[in-house]
Scaffold this motif. Structure first.
Motif, PDB file in Angstrom:
ATOM      1  N   MET A 173       0.815  -1.216   0.000  1.00 41.54           N
ATOM      2  CA  MET A 173       0.000   0.000   0.000  1.00 41.54           C
ATOM      3  C   MET A 173       0.852   1.271   0.000  1.00 41.54           C
ATOM      4  SD  MET A 173      -3.142  -0.733  -0.358  1.00 41.54           S
ATOM      5  CE  MET A 173      -4.022   0.732   0.121  1.00 41.54           C
ATOM      6  N   THR A 174       2.132   1.148   0.346  1.00 42.76           N
ATOM      7  CA  THR A 174       3.002   2.330   0.359  1.00 42.76           C
ATOM      8  C   THR A 174       3.842   2.446  -0.915  1.00 42.76           C
ATOM      9  OG1 THR A 174       4.774   1.141   1.522  1.00 42.76           O
ATOM     10  CG2 THR A 174       3.166   2.358   2.875  1.00 42.76           C
ATOM     11  N   TYR A 187       9.051   0.469  -5.386  1.00 45.79           N
ATOM     12  CA  TYR A 187       9.630   1.579  -4.630  1.00 45.79           C
ATOM     13  C   TYR A 187       8.613   2.024  -3.597  1.00 45.79           C
ATOM     14  CZ  TYR A 187      12.996   1.685  -8.426  1.00 45.79           C
ATOM     15  OH  TYR A 187      13.963   1.351  -9.327  1.00 45.79           O
ATOM     16  N   ALA A 188       8.977   1.851  -2.324  1.00 43.21           N
ATOM     17  CA  ALA A 188       8.075   2.215  -1.227  1.00 43.21           C
ATOM     18  C   ALA A 188       8.888   2.825  -0.091  1.00 43.21           C
ATOM     19  CB  ALA A 188       7.324   0.986  -0.731  1.00 43.21           C
ATOM     20  N   LYS A 226      12.626   2.872  -0.212  1.00 40.95           N
ATOM     21  CA  LYS A 226      13.241   1.545  -0.264  1.00 40.95           C
ATOM     22  C   LYS A 226      12.888   0.891  -1.584  1.00 40.95           C
ATOM     23  CE  LYS A 226      13.548   0.600   4.640  1.00 40.95           C
ATOM     24  NZ  LYS A 226      13.289  -0.371   5.691  1.00 40.95           N
ATOM     25  N   ARG A 227      13.699  -0.081  -1.944  1.00 37.14           N
ATOM     26  CA  ARG A 227      13.526  -0.801  -3.204  1.00 37.14           C
ATOM     27  C   ARG A 227      13.345  -2.277  -2.886  1.00 37.14           C
ATOM     28  NH1 ARG A 227      17.513  -3.014  -6.453  1.00 37.14           N
ATOM     29  NH2 ARG A 227      17.033  -2.997  -8.654  1.00 37.14           N
ATOM     30  N   TYR A 228      12.293  -2.867  -3.429  1.00 40.40           N
ATOM     31  CA  TYR A 228      12.001  -4.282  -3.190  1.00 40.40           C
ATOM     32  C   TYR A 228      11.942  -5.018  -4.523  1.00 40.40           C
ATOM     33  CZ  TYR A 228      10.439  -2.557   1.371  1.00 40.40           C
ATOM     34  OH  TYR A 228      10.368  -1.944   2.592  1.00 40.40           O
ATOM     35  N   LEU A 248      -4.197  -2.553  -6.130  1.00 37.37           N
ATOM     36  CA  LEU A 248      -3.994  -1.767  -4.910  1.00 37.37           C
ATOM     37  C   LEU A 248      -3.702  -0.304  -5.228  1.00 37.37           C
ATOM     38  CD1 LEU A 248      -1.914  -4.267  -2.740  1.00 37.37           C
ATOM     39  CD2 LEU A 248      -4.293  -3.589  -2.421  1.00 37.37           C
ATOM     40  N   LEU A 249      -2.921  -0.044  -6.270  1.00 37.48           N
ATOM     41  CA  LEU A 249      -2.634   1.338  -6.654  1.00 37.48           C
ATOM     42  C   LEU A 249      -3.903   2.050  -7.134  1.00 37.48           C
ATOM     43  CD1 LEU A 249       0.824   0.946  -8.464  1.00 37.48           C
ATOM     44  CD2 LEU A 249       0.380   2.054  -6.265  1.00 37.48           C
TER      45      LEU A 249
END
Length: 123
Positions: A67-68, A89-90, A93-95, A108-109
């Motif tokens: 959600m972020t 990208y949240a 941070k990068r996941y 979700l977006l």
């Protein structure tokens, strides 16, 4: 008549080390050394622009993180990176996620955008 006068100077460099070994370098050897130095400088300069690739992905992420997410990118294995991945990208941070999460992330977006529009019209 303007002619071009060129001269080739033969260089022979004498290199010795502390053990007393002496070597003579020819023009070709000097050219190769200079070429090697230039090549290493070029690679060290170019190295700064290489992309950061995901090397592994996660299948599960907490909804709080999803959600972020402010944006995402798709990494493909047919480019410079070795695997397909979804780069999220949240909160600065990068996941690295599995590409299968893209549909859920899009949902979700979209939901997040609808909520922010609803909050903006209510205010």
């Amino acid at each position: 008549m303007g002619g071009v006068l060129t001269a080739h100077i033969r260089v022979c460099v004498r290199v010795s080390d502390p053990t007393g070994f002496t070597a003579h370098l020819t023009d070709l050897q000097m050219d190769l050394i200079v070429f090697g130095i230039l090549l290493s400088v070029t690679f060290s300069t170019v190295q700064g622009v290489t992309p950061k690739c995901c090397v592994k992905t996660s299948k599960k992420f907490p909804v709080e993180i999803l959600m972020t997410v402010s944006k995402y990118e798709i990494q493909t294995s047919n480019g410079v990176c070795a695997i397909d991945a979804l780069i999220l990208y949240a909160k600065d941070k990068r996941y690295c996620a599995t590409p299968k999460l893209e549909r859920l992330l899009q949902f979700l977006l979209k939901l997040k955008m609808q909520q922010s529009l609803k909050n903006a019209t209510a205010a």
